[in-house]
Motif scaffolding. Structure first.
Motif, mmCIF file in Angstrom:
data_model
loop_
_atom_site.group_PDB
_atom_site.id
_atom_site.type_symbol
_atom_site.label_atom_id
_atom_site.label_comp_id
_atom_site.label_asym_id
_atom_site.label_seq_id
_atom_site.Cartn_x
_atom_site.Cartn_y
_atom_site.Cartn_z
ATOM 1 N N LEU B 137 0.799 -1.221 0.000
ATOM 2 C CA LEU B 137 0.000 0.000 0.000
ATOM 3 C C LEU B 137 0.834 1.275 0.000
ATOM 4 O O LEU B 137 0.293 2.362 -0.191
ATOM 5 N N GLY B 144 -1.723 5.437 1.213
ATOM 6 C CA GLY B 144 -0.413 4.793 1.394
ATOM 7 C C GLY B 144 0.378 5.365 2.549
ATOM 8 O O GLY B 144 0.651 4.672 3.527
ATOM 9 N N SER B 148 1.031 3.393 5.981
ATOM 10 C CA SER B 148 2.340 2.806 6.256
ATOM 11 C C SER B 148 3.176 3.646 7.214
ATOM 12 O O SER B 148 3.999 3.121 7.951
#
Lengths: 379, 320
Positions: B137, B144, B148
């Motif tokens: 991702l 994203g 993350s």
């Protein structure tokens, strides 16, 4: 119901037992870290009272603790827990600093000193004013607000000492040194006739001021109408209200007296020793005041000896850390905590046992237990 | 975008110990036991965690030790204020000093590094966890980086802290235990009349408080840092107390309050001495003092009213 305990037991023996237990527990900790508590105690007493220089330091610390102890005590009489002595003393130092910085090269010390006393008291009282007013008029708990004000004071002082008050070019956040007009005399001459040479110890005339303050507090609390009203408010707010006493006024005034006393603590290190305003000069003295007040049962006659005991712990603790490197000065913080726990929060732990000894009966009846456990009994 | 994610990431990091301590205080204060000893319990927990992890090499044993020490302090607080009906504030103050003094003394005696514990290796700590699909991702726009960098990559304790928010809500408002806990904080006499032990309910509450403070301490010493340093809680226990008042003693609000105070902390770290648009350079001390100032303003009743549990701070004694 049993007869009440003799007065000397209630105000003398039980506090002594509590403090003794605190010290015994501290001794166990010393054993736990692998040192001898007896040697540690000996080194501590020697470090605190061994010679004139040491006694000078002991009384220097005691001076500070008399002020902060009195500050906690006067508020306690009104049923208020002023935990903000630390911040009030810090801001009180600002008052001292401003007086000294502006007048030290114009006036002699005996003119700056009274002004600095006023500065310390006014600034300390002002820092207690907002929490007091919020407690009295809006019901915000004074414990929480004074804790918050401690942190705010700390941030404010860092800002000022690193900013407008900062001495150009000095790496440390502090003011310039005060000139002669901002320094007060030492007290070694007073102890010279007793054969004590205090050398370079920082004991100064603030010590005498502290003793005067203790006497004045006694007069205010026990010999004036205001003091009577304050104590009534502390023991029974409803009775005070019924008797027509003005709760808001009493709360604000007594908190300002408390803050003023805490603020006056600053005279001792700032004018009497360092001769400049520096970061964190309070060094937790505001919190030591809590232990001192609890140990001295909020009475000046108890606070002065309790403050000297804590002064001895601070001075003796430093010397002990020197001789016994495993035991750092943090020992004092621990003892302070234990005294607060046993003389304060668990102040009635041994009362039933002592009562049993004095009454000569096998166990306290239920009514006795609730009586000794009721919050009014603790002060 | 990146700076914002970093700032929020820092916010989460600084709010985790606040959140744990704040929830700890929530259990205690909702049961009528005022606790200003959060700071001391966290500090004791932090030391116990780092010392145990250094001696045994296990982060999990460190966490357990932190909880054990913190619960022990809670029980002392409980004994003084529940059984002995002492002043809860005085007892809390005592706990703070005892913890600070003991940690420094024992630390010096055991490790001889000026009160510090030895630097911990990565296997002696709770490391950062990568959630599943982080790699996959990472390149997706918007989602994203948030997933993350912000959501993934914290240690286990951080996730526990946030999971504890709904858990605490559920425990307090949907279980019998929680009902009794809140009842002894509001009207202990009624609970007593119903034949339920007030003392036992309050003891269980302070034990919960101890467990959470211990976890908070472990987060500091074996989570985000690699060892104990003297006074490492640095007033977080009091900020947590402020957050608790700010949240008006409610779990979900507590999370938002802690995130707000954590955000202030993150700005303080990130934008020290940087001129911000419109306001210019904000003194770092103002940012430090802001949580306290906001709490005082709240307490004064200018932004809503913070009403504490009714029986808070009052020792319970049965009718004579």
């Amino acid at each position: 119901m049993n007869a009440p305990l003799p007065r000397w037991v209630d105000i003398g023996l039980i506090p002594l037992i509590n403090v003794a237990v605190a010290f015994i527990v501290a001794g166990l900790v010393v054993m736990f870290v692998g040192e001898s508590p007896v040697t540690a105690a000996y080194l501590m007493v020697k470090g605190a009272f061994g010679n004139g220089y040491n006694i000078g330091f002991t009384l220097f610390y005691a001076t500070t603790f008399i002020f902060t102890g009195l500050a906690v005590a006067v508020a306690a009489h009104a049923g208020l827990f002023n935990i903000g002595g630390e911040g009030q003393a810090y801001i009180g130092g600002l008052g001292v600093g401003l007086v000294c910085l502006s007048l030290d090269s114009i006036l002699p010390w005996w003119l700056t000193f009274p002004l600095a006393i006023a500065g310390a008291a006014v600034f300390g009282a002002a820092w207690a004013y907002i929490p007091a007013l919020l407690q009295a008029t809006r019901g915000s708990h004074v414990v929480i607000t004074t804790i918050m004000f401690n942190f705010i004071a700390s941030a404010l002082m860092v800002y000022l000492l690193a900013g407008v008050l900062h001495k150009e070019g000095d790496p440390a956040p502090q003011t310039r040194d005060f000139a002669a007009g901002g320094q007060i005399p030492k007290l070694d001459w007073l102890f010279k006739p007793l054969g004590l040479d205090m050398g370079s110890s920082p004991l100064n005339i603030t010590f005498l001021l502290a003793l005067i303050a203790a006497f004045v507090v006694w007069v205010i609390i026990w010999r004036t109408r205001f003091g009577y009203e304050v104590r009534t408010l502390g023991i029974s707010p409803r009775a005070a209200k019924y008797a027509g006493m003005r709760e808001v006024r009493l709360t604000v005034l007594i908190m300002m007296i408390s803050g003023g006393l805490a603020g006056m603590m600053a005279l001792n290190p700032v004018m009497g020793d360092q001769a400049r305003l520096q970061l964190d000069f309070v060094e937790g003295a505001g919190f030591v005041g809590i232990a001192v007040a609890l140990m001295g049962r909020s009475h000046p006659a108890g606070i002065v000896p309790a403050a000297i005991l804590f002064g001895a712990l601070y001075q003796g603790g430093s010397e002990l850390a020197f001789d016994m490197p495993t035991i750092t000065r943090d020992m004092i913080v621990l003892i302070q905590g234990l005294v607060i726990l046993f003389a304060g929060a668990m102040g009635s732990l041994f009362t039933p046992a002592v009562a049993r000894v004095f009454a000569g009966v096998s166990g306290p009846s239920k009514s006795d237990r609730t009586r000794y456990g009721s919050p009014e009994e603790k002060a | 975008m990146d700076t914002l994610v970093q700032l929020l990431d820092l916010t989460v990091r600084s709010s985790v110990p606040l959140l744990l301590a704040c929830l700890a205080g929530l259990y205690s204060e909702r049961s009528g036991i005022v606790d200003i000893g959060l700071e001391g319990k966290m500090l004791g927990g932090a030391f116990a965690a780092a010392a145990t992890a250094a001696l045994t090499g296990s982060a999990w044993l460190g966490l357990l030790a932190a909880i054990a020490v913190s619960v022990l302090f809670s029980l002392i607080h409980g004994f003084a204020s529940i059984t002995n009906r002492g002043d809860q504030i005085v007892s809390g103050v005592a706990i703070n000093f005892i913890a600070a003094g003991l940690a420094a003394l024992v630390g010096q005696a055991w490790f001889n590094q000026g009160g510090r514990t030895p630097q911990l290796q990565s296997e002696q700590r709770f490391g950062e966890l990568d959630l599943p699909f982080v790699e996959a991702l990472a390149d997706v726009p918007l989602v994203g980086p948030i997933y993350s960098d912000l959501i993934s990559g914290h240690n286990l304790i951080a996730y526990i802290a946030f999971v504890l928010v709904p858990v605490t809500w559920w425990v307090l408002f949907r279980t019998r235990f929680g009902l009794r806990l809140r009842a002894v904080g509001e009207n202990p006499a009624a609970v007593d009349t119903a034949g339920i032990s007030v003392s036992w309910a309050r003891y269980r509450a302070v034990i919960c408080c101890g467990i959470l403070c211990g976890i908070a301490g472990a987060y500091l010493s074996i989570g985000v840092s690699a060892g104990y340093v003297k006074d490492m809680t640095a007033g977080r226990g009091f900020i947590a107390l402020a957050a608790l008042i700010f949240a008006k003693w409610r779990p979900v609000s507590a999370m938002w309050a802690c995130l707000l105070f954590g955000f202030l902390g993150a700005i303080e770290i990130r934008y020290q001495g940087v001129a911000l648009p419109i306001v210019g350079i904000v003194p770092v001390q103002l940012m430090q003092a802001l949580p306290y100032i906001l709490t005082v303003v709240l307490l004064a009743g200018f932004i809503g009213r913070a009403i504490p549990p009714r029986a808070g701070g009052v020792p319970y004694s049965k009718e004579r």
